[in-house]
Design an enzyme around this catalytic site. Sequence first.
Site, mmCIF file in Angstrom:
data_model
loop_
_atom_site.group_PDB
_atom_site.id
_atom_site.type_symbol
_atom_site.label_atom_id
_atom_site.label_comp_id
_atom_site.label_asym_id
_atom_site.label_seq_id
_atom_site.Cartn_x
_atom_site.Cartn_y
_atom_site.Cartn_z
ATOM 1 N N GLY A 46 11.209 3.250 5.609
ATOM 2 C CA GLY A 46 11.641 2.074 6.441
ATOM 3 C C GLY A 46 10.549 1.194 6.000
ATOM 4 C CD GLN A 51 5.829 -2.020 6.019
ATOM 5 O OE1 GLN A 51 6.705 -1.893 6.624
ATOM 6 N NE2 GLN A 51 5.056 -0.969 5.849
ATOM 7 C CB CYS A 88 2.736 3.067 7.591
ATOM 8 S SG CYS A 88 3.095 1.350 7.487
ATOM 9 C CG LEU A 89 6.085 2.361 2.126
ATOM 10 C CD1 LEU A 89 7.353 1.500 1.674
ATOM 11 C CD2 LEU A 89 5.773 3.267 1.378
ATOM 12 C CG HIS A 130 6.768 3.072 11.676
ATOM 13 N ND1 HIS A 130 5.808 4.077 11.494
ATOM 14 C CD2 HIS A 130 6.810 2.146 10.702
ATOM 15 C CE1 HIS A 130 4.811 3.758 10.352
ATOM 16 N NE2 HIS A 130 5.547 2.581 10.227
ATOM 17 C CD GLU A 131 9.900 0.603 9.355
ATOM 18 O OE1 GLU A 131 8.994 -0.519 9.092
ATOM 19 O OE2 GLU A 131 9.594 1.780 8.827
ATOM 20 C CG HIS A 134 5.593 -2.435 10.478
ATOM 21 N ND1 HIS A 134 4.258 -2.576 10.264
ATOM 22 C CD2 HIS A 134 5.927 -1.109 10.045
ATOM 23 C CE1 HIS A 134 3.911 -1.451 9.528
ATOM 24 N NE2 HIS A 134 5.028 -0.389 9.512
HETATM 25 CO CO CO Z 1 5.420 1.182 8.442
#
Ligand code: CO
Length: 158
Positions: A46, A51, A88-89, A130-131, A134
Amino acid sequence: MALRNLRYEDDPILRKKSRVVEKIDKKLQTLIDDMLETMSDHEGVGLAAPQVGILKRVAVIDVGDGEIVLINPVILEQDGLQCDKEACLSVRGVSARVERPTYVKVSALDREGEEFLLEAEDYLAVAICHEIDHLDGILFIDKMVPDSDNEEENEEEE
Ligand code: CO
């Protein structure tokens, strides 16, 4: 399509609230394409627009069942409780357990601007939550619960 640079946890942009998308135009389509490519390149499941430094309510998800594009996603219903490890990236080298619903019902616009409903369970529900976090400036590390299994290794049983 092009890869976009990822933002990492100390970047203040990750802490800002993203704006509702009001215009589905070519620029937004490019952003979506770039986000999908960037997610795939980093083997993520995701990615949310903040991000890659864009404060718009756009997220892409692929937990292995195909790409999902969410524009202006809103959780309408949720149920249940699960607690699994997330990563998470934008947060390098950390994975931790987070409490999430086991079921969510979400409304969003697709990339053509059509509204749709999505019901998700288990891992997909986690990814969606999660997204969406963000988009509200929240990272999973804000919500992580202590990993009792790890702690017990260093403590005597009571
Ligand atoms: Co993330």
